[in-house]
Design a protein around this motif. Structure first.
Motif, PDB file in Angstrom:
ATOM      1  N   ALA A   1      -3.353   7.980   6.240  1.00  0.00           N
ATOM      2  CA  ALA A   1      -2.223   6.148   7.078  1.00  0.00           C
ATOM      3  C   ALA A   1      -2.673   5.586   5.560  1.00  0.00           C
ATOM      4  O   ALA A   1      -1.443   4.540   5.670  1.00  0.00           O
ATOM      5  CB  ALA A   1      -4.021   5.822   7.592  1.00  0.00           C
ATOM      6  N   VAL A   2      -3.473   5.819   4.359  1.00  0.00           N
ATOM      7  CA  VAL A   2      -3.012   4.974   3.372  1.00  0.00           C
ATOM      8  C   VAL A   2      -1.715   5.792   2.718  1.00  0.00           C
ATOM      9  O   VAL A   2      -1.161   4.667   2.199  1.00  0.00           O
ATOM     10  CB  VAL A   2      -4.391   4.892   2.289  1.00  0.00           C
ATOM     11  CG1 VAL A   2      -4.217   4.811   1.418  1.00  0.00           C
ATOM     12  CG2 VAL A   2      -5.613   4.627   3.181  1.00  0.00           C
ATOM     13  N   VAL A   3      -1.457   6.622   2.759  1.00  0.00           N
ATOM     14  CA  VAL A   3      -0.126   7.251   2.437  1.00  0.00           C
ATOM     15  C   VAL A   3       0.186   6.499   2.742  1.00  0.00           C
ATOM     16  O   VAL A   3       1.835   5.393   1.951  1.00  0.00           O
ATOM     17  CB  VAL A   3       0.436   8.227   2.157  1.00  0.00           C
ATOM     18  CG1 VAL A   3       1.695   8.265   1.990  1.00  0.00           C
ATOM     19  CG2 VAL A   3      -0.687   8.623   1.823  1.00  0.00           C
ATOM     20  N   PHE A   4       0.914   5.984   4.414  1.00  0.00           N
ATOM     21  CA  PHE A   4       1.606   5.153   5.181  1.00  0.00           C
ATOM     22  C   PHE A   4       1.885   4.247   4.470  1.00  0.00           C
ATOM     23  O   PHE A   4       2.422   2.757   4.190  1.00  0.00           O
ATOM     24  CB  PHE A   4       1.806   5.947   6.393  1.00  0.00           C
ATOM     25  CG  PHE A   4       2.155   6.877   7.044  1.00  0.00           C
ATOM     26  CD1 PHE A   4       3.745   6.863   7.388  1.00  0.00           C
ATOM     27  CD2 PHE A   4       1.797   7.859   7.428  1.00  0.00           C
ATOM     28  CE1 PHE A   4       4.544   7.963   8.065  1.00  0.00           C
ATOM     29  CE2 PHE A   4       2.049   8.954   7.523  1.00  0.00           C
ATOM     30  CZ  PHE A   4       3.324   8.757   8.381  1.00  0.00           C
ATOM     31  N   PHE A   5       0.484   3.089   4.526  1.00  0.00           N
ATOM     32  CA  PHE A   5       0.501   2.246   4.105  1.00  0.00           C
ATOM     33  C   PHE A   5       0.867   1.693   2.940  1.00  0.00           C
ATOM     34  O   PHE A   5       1.368   0.854   2.470  1.00  0.00           O
ATOM     35  CB  PHE A   5      -0.880   1.896   3.832  1.00  0.00           C
ATOM     36  CG  PHE A   5      -1.480   0.394   3.573  1.00  0.00           C
ATOM     37  CD1 PHE A   5      -0.806  -0.667   4.571  1.00  0.00           C
ATOM     38  CD2 PHE A   5      -2.019  -0.165   2.893  1.00  0.00           C
ATOM     39  CE1 PHE A   5      -1.449  -2.311   4.379  1.00  0.00           C
ATOM     40  CE2 PHE A   5      -2.490  -1.498   2.253  1.00  0.00           C
ATOM     41  CZ  PHE A   5      -2.097  -2.114   3.196  1.00  0.00           C
ATOM     42  N   PHE A   6       0.305   2.342   1.613  1.00  0.00           N
ATOM     43  CA  PHE A   6       0.948   2.593   0.627  1.00  0.00           C
ATOM     44  C   PHE A   6       2.753   2.717   0.661  1.00  0.00           C
ATOM     45  O   PHE A   6       2.978   1.131  -0.400  1.00  0.00           O
ATOM     46  CB  PHE A   6       0.425   3.543  -0.395  1.00  0.00           C
ATOM     47  CG  PHE A   6       0.923   3.738  -2.208  1.00  0.00           C
ATOM     48  CD1 PHE A   6       0.315   2.407  -3.026  1.00  0.00           C
ATOM     49  CD2 PHE A   6       1.940   4.447  -2.496  1.00  0.00           C
ATOM     50  CE1 PHE A   6       0.655   2.252  -3.932  1.00  0.00           C
ATOM     51  CE2 PHE A   6       2.457   3.818  -3.600  1.00  0.00           C
ATOM     52  CZ  PHE A   6       1.675   3.472  -5.217  1.00  0.00           C
ATOM     53  N   SER A   7       3.401   3.077   1.269  1.00  0.00           N
ATOM     54  CA  SER A   7       4.514   3.604   0.761  1.00  0.00           C
ATOM     55  C   SER A   7       4.825   1.876   2.063  1.00  0.00           C
ATOM     56  O   SER A   7       6.237   0.847   1.753  1.00  0.00           O
ATOM     57  CB  SER A   7       5.153   4.144   2.113  1.00  0.00           C
ATOM     58  OG  SER A   7       6.114   4.292   2.247  1.00  0.00           O
ATOM     59  N   PHE A   8       3.796   0.999   2.796  1.00  0.00           N
ATOM     60  CA  PHE A   8       4.794   0.152   4.299  1.00  0.00           C
ATOM     61  C   PHE A   8       4.187  -0.758   2.907  1.00  0.00           C
ATOM     62  O   PHE A   8       5.504  -1.382   2.927  1.00  0.00           O
ATOM     63  CB  PHE A   8       3.661   0.496   5.030  1.00  0.00           C
ATOM     64  CG  PHE A   8       3.833  -0.550   5.853  1.00  0.00           C
ATOM     65  CD1 PHE A   8       5.080  -1.479   6.794  1.00  0.00           C
ATOM     66  CD2 PHE A   8       2.770  -1.952   5.637  1.00  0.00           C
ATOM     67  CE1 PHE A   8       4.560  -2.391   7.242  1.00  0.00           C
ATOM     68  CE2 PHE A   8       2.966  -3.132   6.249  1.00  0.00           C
ATOM     69  CZ  PHE A   8       3.763  -3.653   7.000  1.00  0.00           C
ATOM     70  N   VAL A   9       3.356  -1.131   2.103  1.00  0.00           N
ATOM     71  CA  VAL A   9       3.743  -2.269   1.386  1.00  0.00           C
ATOM     72  C   VAL A   9       4.292  -2.526   0.128  1.00  0.00           C
ATOM     73  O   VAL A   9       5.394  -3.646   0.020  1.00  0.00           O
ATOM     74  CB  VAL A   9       2.058  -2.229   0.830  1.00  0.00           C
ATOM     75  CG1 VAL A   9       2.338  -3.304  -1.350  1.00  0.00           C
ATOM     76  CG2 VAL A   9       0.798  -2.298   1.728  1.00  0.00           C
ATOM     77  N   ILE A  10       4.698  -1.089  -0.094  1.00  0.00           N
ATOM     78  CA  ILE A  10       6.128  -0.941  -0.977  1.00  0.00           C
ATOM     79  C   ILE A  10       7.341  -1.309  -1.106  1.00  0.00           C
ATOM     80  O   ILE A  10       8.352  -2.238  -1.701  1.00  0.00           O
ATOM     81  CB  ILE A  10       6.086  -0.064  -1.683  1.00  0.00           C
ATOM     82  CG1 ILE A  10       5.096   0.384  -3.103  1.00  0.00           C
ATOM     83  CG2 ILE A  10       7.039   0.475  -2.866  1.00  0.00           C
ATOM     84  CD1 ILE A  10       4.846   1.601  -3.106  1.00  0.00           C
ATOM     85  N   ASP A  11       7.728  -0.900   0.398  1.00  0.00           N
ATOM     86  CA  ASP A  11       9.094  -1.086   0.868  1.00  0.00           C
ATOM     87  C   ASP A  11       9.001  -2.244   1.378  1.00  0.00           C
ATOM     88  O   ASP A  11      10.103  -2.840   1.512  1.00  0.00           O
ATOM     89  CB  ASP A  11       9.046  -0.299   2.422  1.00  0.00           C
ATOM     90  CG  ASP A  11      10.733   0.539   3.037  1.00  0.00           C
ATOM     91  OD1 ASP A  11      11.552  -0.133   2.409  1.00  0.00           O
ATOM     92  OD2 ASP A  11      10.580   0.295   4.042  1.00  0.00           O
TER      93      ASP A  11
END
Length: 438
Positions: free
Chosen positions: A219-229
């Motif tokens: 979930a945090v990997v997805f969130f990290f990518s989401f924040v950057i994108d």
């Protein structure tokens, strides 16, 4: 300064204990709710505007391209670590039978040179793999982080067991006992960089906790990518295509203050809580103090000591302590500078190869600002200073994220054919003529 020894005891990570409190657990649930809201909002926005839902998946796919090469590199470093164990045993067992002291010294010196050569080659091969195969950031991170972790583990193992060998007398009635290979393998996978002959272990694996940590990690990997994108890239991705005014750049830095703290918290929760607890549970490793209550700090000297206990302990025991006692003869100031210097170089090396360019902001932060804050001493433990600390931390993280993003897009959107060493070392951000100073 008093030198302490690392003691391993049974204890949970601080957040694990805090989440047992229903009120803190509710705050945790609130964060999850906010994240779900962000995901839903973005999904609806993407679908209505672009006709498809992205949610940072594209960035994840791009970042993990050539993952198989990174995994092959990991296996190579793991194999080298195993060879290091058997090489250590060869050195230790054979030196007992050398008849003359001079031969022993030559034997020791030979293996010391081999060890240092391994350290150097380890860094070189990681850089070679990342550069030649043009690995994207996530795959590069696997290579450089794991290479560094294996190297630190091997140094810890060798440094901890060398005294046993050096103090053992050839005609001693007590047999030289070295760690078994199974224990060395256990050490390779447990979430600590400090070698011990025994660690506290839990009685059994809690598979519910394992699943929880695994899903948190994903979930945090997805969130990290989401924040950057969603938040970082839109403000900087045109750099190198069009000119940015100085005011735009300053505005981007301040706008990304919240983005920076989200990235920082994501990294913390991913790397120091979920991931470490996942492996701790799988290996039944009992001591899970991977961090302390850094969020209560009022100054950066406390933050640096509490943020990452895993690396902090390694730096203290194998760099600060050895330099303090052996190299600088009880000079604590020089020993601290050695710690900050080595830490700054390794951090910059990791970021350089992970992102694919040299932009030494992190080096400056660690070597100069880190040293400065450490010697300034602590701030009053008040709410006001905690708030100021949090804003400074958020602004610093946002500034780093923004400037690294500007440099990334400057090199991607305005590349130089056949770059010289000067082009590699000087930030493209400054030379691509994409800043409007008027």
């Amino acid at each position: 300064n008093k030198i302490y020894e690392k003691q391993f005891v049974h204890r949970n990570s601080l957040l694990t204990d805090l989440f047992e409190n229903i009120h803190v657990r509710t705050v945790y649930h609130l964060f999850i709710t906010i994240l779900i809201g962000l995901f839903v909002n973005t999904a609806v926005y993407d679908y209505l505007k672009y006709g498809k839902v992205v949610l940072g998946l594209k960035l994840i796919k791009l970042s993990f391209v050539k993952l198989h090469i990174a995994l092959l590199a990991w296996f190579g470093y793991f194999t080298c670590a195993c060879l290091a164990y058997f090489s250590f045993k060869l050195w230790a067992n054979y030196r007992i039978f050398l008849p003359k002291l001079k031969q022993v010294h030559i034997w020791d010196l030979l293996w010391l040179v081999i060890l240092v050569g391994y350290y150097v080659c380890s860094f070189q091969t990681a850089g070679y793999v990342v550069t030649v195969f043009e690995l994207p950031p996530a795959s590069s991170a696997i290579v450089v982080f794991e290479q560094t972790r294996f190297l630190m583990k091997i140094h810890s193992f060798v440094r901890s067991n060398c005294p046993k060998v050096l103090h053992h007398k050839p005609h001693d009635d007590n047999k030289l006992i070295l760690p078994e290979f199974s224990h060395f393998l256990y050490f390779i996978f447990v979430p600590t960089l400090i070698y011990r002959d025994a660690y506290p272990k839990t009685k059994k694996i809690n598979w519910n906790f394992v699943c929880c940590c695994f899903f948190e990690t994903v979930a945090v990997v997805f969130f990290f990518s989401f924040v950057i994108d969603r938040f970082l890239n839109p403000s900087v991705q045109d750099f190198g295509i069009r000119k940015y005014t100085v005011n735009e750049i300053i505005l981007c830095i301040f706008e990304n203050t919240i983005t920076g703290v989200l990235i920082l918290l994501s990294n913390f929760f991913l790397l120091l809580h979920s991931w470490q607890n996942l492996f701790a549970e799988l290996t039944r490793f009992g001591d899970r103090m991977f961090y302390r209550d850094w969020w209560t700090c009022t100054d950066f000297s406390g933050y640096f000591r509490k943020w990452n206990i895993i690396v902090q302990d390694w730096l203290y025991i194998y760099i600060y302590k050895d330099f303090h006692e052996t190299v600088f003869h009880n000079n604590a100031i020089l020993a601290k500078f050695a710690v900050f210097g080595i830490s700054a170089v390794v951090h910059e090396w990791i970021v350089t190869y992970m992102l694919g360019f040299f932009f030494p902001l992190l080096f400056i932060e660690f070597l100069f600002l880190g040293s400065l804050f450490n010697f300034l001493g602590g701030a009053p433990k008040t709410a006001v200073f905690n708030i100021l600390f949090w804003y400074a931390l958020s602004f610093g993280a946002g500034s780093l994220a923004t400037m690294y993003a500007f440099e990334f897009y400057a090199r991607m959107n305005a590349p130089i054919e056949n770059p010289t060493l000067k082009d590699i070392l000087i930030p493209r951000f400054l030379t691509c003529e994409c800043i409007d100073y008027s």
